[in-house]
Design an enzyme around this catalytic site. Structure first.
Site: not given
Ligand SMILES: *[C@@H]1O[C@H](CO)[C@@H](O)[C@H](O)[C@H]1NC(C)=O
Ligand SMILES: *[C@@H]1O[C@H](CO)[C@@H](O)[C@H](O)[C@H]1NC(C)=O
Ligand SMILES: *[C@@H]1O[C@H](CO)[C@@H](O)[C@H](O)[C@H]1NC(C)=O
Ligand SMILES: *[C@@H]1O[C@H](CO)[C@@H](O)[C@H](O)[C@H]1NC(C)=O
Length: 422
Positions: A154, A397, A400
């Protein structure tokens, strides 16, 4: 001095970044969020494991990059070591806005309510040269009629979204293929194609739900470390540029196979012996993938190195967060070293890159996107709590990257590299 004060005022001192010490059951979203957990609890020394491998998979110690540079200065003519440098303030516009329809919902930090926008106003200044701003028109012109494939997890998707949004400033792409594991975008007036292939291990694997839960995970992955994954292999020949990366998924529950025989597993695999460190397995994968690429692929390949996550005050599943609002700045004495695990994975990536490059007739076809250090300096660049929540997700998060944000640098590196070879 100004910058130093800024750090002290807006960001907590960069201490306390540590790796999680155990897994929890948040494993779903965490696909990639399961960070470097496993490795820390591995007891055995991974060196012995190479005894089991065919010769071509055995590790090498030498690092020919410098030798190569000395022997063939022309190879590096015009290039500088982009990865060495620092972030400097910049008031230029972001390459795209939160209204770009192709952004990842969870990475669209501004849309998700992030209001401190200081993180948008930095640019990377390499120590030895200037890195020009990403020029979308220039990129599309350079890559007219070409096809580029991003292969990875990802984080590769993160880069793809940033690239598509940047290029969309020039031309709205057609979303030609749209699956979770494969996406293709076409910029028709340039006849340019970008494809993203979700290949989190880079090699063939199967997944089984096992009956036991270890470290919060029930899914057990069986990886064929010597078989580059069919998803990208089957179409690579049609492409001109490939950007490969891997990393975080190696810390999930994994069994490792070479020549279809079980050679071991990581510490979460459930095996009681033959424990192989995740980063050692990752090194074998890279060697297989690069061997495939350097012998079978005619195009240009870039290997993107591991990134750094910035969970503070707790692990990713235990309330860890990342609230910094500015980068670590050199010169003020507070830049912490790259965490040892990321440094170790970077070293393995560099080593396999060097080895592959030394074996090539045309080494200009293989390049390293050494993003580790620059991303390490950006604890402020993650969505943090400004992400889309799902029931399984951690509340922050810190892995990312916001779009726009520091991730856009990777595409600047890509353009800079291509400009020197196309
Ligand atoms: C890799 O996996 C695919 C899909 O399962 C399979 O068709 C292919 O034969 C595998 N490759 C090798 C070399 O085993
Ligand atoms: C898992 O549990 C199922 C049902 O209880 C059983 O049939 C199966 O053999 C078990 N699998 C393993 C690998 O133990
Ligand atoms: C970040 O912000 C959250 C929510 O305001 C808070 O709970 C947490 O303690 C903060 N973390 C740090 C490292 O400051
Ligand atoms: C890549 O960056 C790391 C710092 O994170 C550095 O240690 C390493 O030497 C770099 N590799 C190359 C080939 O320049």
């Amino acid at each position: 001095m100004l910058l130093l004060r800024r750090m002290n005022k807006e960001g907590s001192p960069p201490h306390g970044i540590r790796f999680p010490s155990t897994h929890s059951s948040h494993a779903k979203l965490s696909c990639v969020l399961a960070p470097f957990v496993t490795i820390l609890v591995l007891a055995s020394n991974g060196c012995w494991l190479f005894l089991f491998f065919p010769h071509h998979l055995s590790p090498s110690i030498e690092s020919p990059t410098d030798a190569l540079r000395e022997a063939s200065p022309d190879l590096y003519a015009g290039a500088c070591q982009l990865w060495r440098g620092e972030w400097v303030p910049d008031q230029g516009p972001s390459p795209y806005t939160k209204t770009c329809p192709y952004l990842g919902a969870s990475e669209n930090c501004l849309q998700n309510g992030r209001s401190d926008t200081g993180y948008l106003h930095w640019r990377w200044k390499p120590a030895d040269c200037e890195l020009s701003r990403f020029d979308a028109g220039r990129f599309l012109t350079l890559l007219r009629t070409k096809k580029l494939m991003l292969i990875g997890d990802s984080l590769a998707r993160n880069q793809m979204q940033a690239l598509v949004c940047t290029l969309a400033q020039v031309e709205d792409p057609i979303h030609a293929h749209d699956e979770f594991r494969e996406q293709t975008w076409r910029f028709s007036s340039y006849d340019f194609t970008v494809t993203f292939i979700f290949s989190p291990f880079l090699v063939n694997y199967t997944v089984e739900a096992s009956n036991d839960t270890i470290a919060g995970q029930t899914d057990l992955y069986k990886l064929h470390l010597d078989i580059p994954e069919w998803r990208w292999v089957r179409q690579l020949a049609a492409y001109d540029v490939a950007i490969i990366s891997t990393g975080y998924w190696y810390h999930r529950r994994c069994l490792y196979y070479v020549s279809n025989s079980l050679i071991g597993g990581n510490s979460n695999s459930g095996l009681s012996s033959k424990i192989i460190k995740s980063h050692a397995a990752l090194g074998i994968t890279l060697r297989s993938a690069l061997k495939y690429i350097t012998t079978k692929f005619e195009g240009i390949t870039m290997l993107r190195t591991v990134t750094v996550d910035h969970f503070e005050n707790g692990e990713w599943f235990a309330g860890g967060s990342c609230n910094q609002t500015g980068p670590y700045l050199s010169g003020d004495g507070v830049v912490p070293p790259v965490p040892w695990m990321n440094q170790m994975i970077n070293r393995i990536q560099t080593k396999e890159f060097d080895r592959a490059r030394a074996s090539m007739q045309d080494p200009m076809k293989l390049h390293l996107l050494n993003v580790t250090y620059s991303m390490h300096l950006r604890p402020d660049g993650h969505p943090g709590r400004y992400r889309i929540m799902t029931p399984d997700s951690p509340s922050n998060d810190c892995l990312h990257w916001c779009e726009p944000g520091p991730v856009d640098l990777w595409n600047q590196f890509v353009l800079h590299t291509l400009e020197h070879i196309l």
